[in-house]
Design a protein around this motif. Structure first.
Motif, mmCIF file in Angstrom:
data_model
loop_
_atom_site.group_PDB
_atom_site.id
_atom_site.type_symbol
_atom_site.label_atom_id
_atom_site.label_comp_id
_atom_site.label_asym_id
_atom_site.label_seq_id
_atom_site.Cartn_x
_atom_site.Cartn_y
_atom_site.Cartn_z
ATOM 1 N N UNK A 109 0.653 -1.048 -0.048
ATOM 2 C CA UNK A 109 -0.153 0.142 -0.026
ATOM 3 C C UNK A 109 0.998 1.145 0.078
ATOM 4 N N UNK A 110 1.817 1.333 0.743
ATOM 5 C CA UNK A 110 2.734 2.287 0.855
ATOM 6 C C UNK A 110 3.614 2.713 -0.503
ATOM 7 N N UNK A 111 3.849 1.420 -1.351
ATOM 8 C CA UNK A 111 4.596 1.710 -2.581
ATOM 9 C C UNK A 111 3.721 2.129 -3.546
ATOM 10 N N UNK A 112 2.399 1.837 -3.438
ATOM 11 C CA UNK A 112 1.186 2.284 -4.320
ATOM 12 C C UNK A 112 1.033 3.790 -4.126
ATOM 13 N N UNK A 113 0.884 3.980 -2.794
ATOM 14 C CA UNK A 113 0.467 5.438 -2.550
ATOM 15 C C UNK A 113 1.841 6.417 -2.831
ATOM 16 N N UNK A 114 2.831 5.682 -2.728
ATOM 17 C CA UNK A 114 4.115 6.739 -2.905
ATOM 18 C C UNK A 114 4.040 6.813 -4.604
ATOM 19 N N UNK A 115 3.779 5.943 -5.271
ATOM 20 C CA UNK A 115 3.821 6.069 -6.705
ATOM 21 C C UNK A 115 2.544 6.987 -7.281
ATOM 22 N N UNK A 116 1.548 6.936 -6.618
ATOM 23 C CA UNK A 116 0.389 7.695 -7.098
ATOM 24 C C UNK A 116 0.741 9.205 -6.898
ATOM 25 N N UNK A 117 1.371 9.525 -5.812
ATOM 26 C CA UNK A 117 1.608 10.787 -5.476
ATOM 27 C C UNK A 117 2.728 11.523 -6.550
#
Length: 90
Positions: A65-73
């Motif tokens: 989840x952290x990896x996905x949210x970091x990429x989307x930001x």
């Protein structure tokens, strides 16, 4: 190391630790370059195995989840930069 032994019992290690804390003037010496090997395995109950599995799943989920949210930001910033460089047809 001075004893030349390759292994010690739990009682021997405990007595060495007690001796270390009882004496006031023990010279520790230089650090040793050695490895410690434990000759027993830890056997987990089914409940402990299930809890460890759940913790591993939670950790993996949080990391994903952290990896996905970091990429989307970071994506909107790159899209905005691309939009600024593109010329409009209208």
């Amino acid at each position: 190391q001075q004893s030349g032994c390759n292994g010690f019992t739990d009682a021997e290690i405990y007595s060495l630790a007690v001796h270390y804390y009882d004496e006031d003037d023990i010279d520790v010496g230089r650090p040793l370059d050695c490895r410690v090997v434990v000759n027993h395995t830890i056997v987990l109950t089914e409940e402990e195995q299930r809890e460890a599995h759940e913790q591993a799943l939670r950790k993996a989920t949080e990391e994903a989840y952290a990896k996905i949210t970091h990429k989307s930001k970071s994506q909107p910033a790159s899209n905005a930069a691309n939009a600024a460089n593109q010329q409009s047809l209208f």
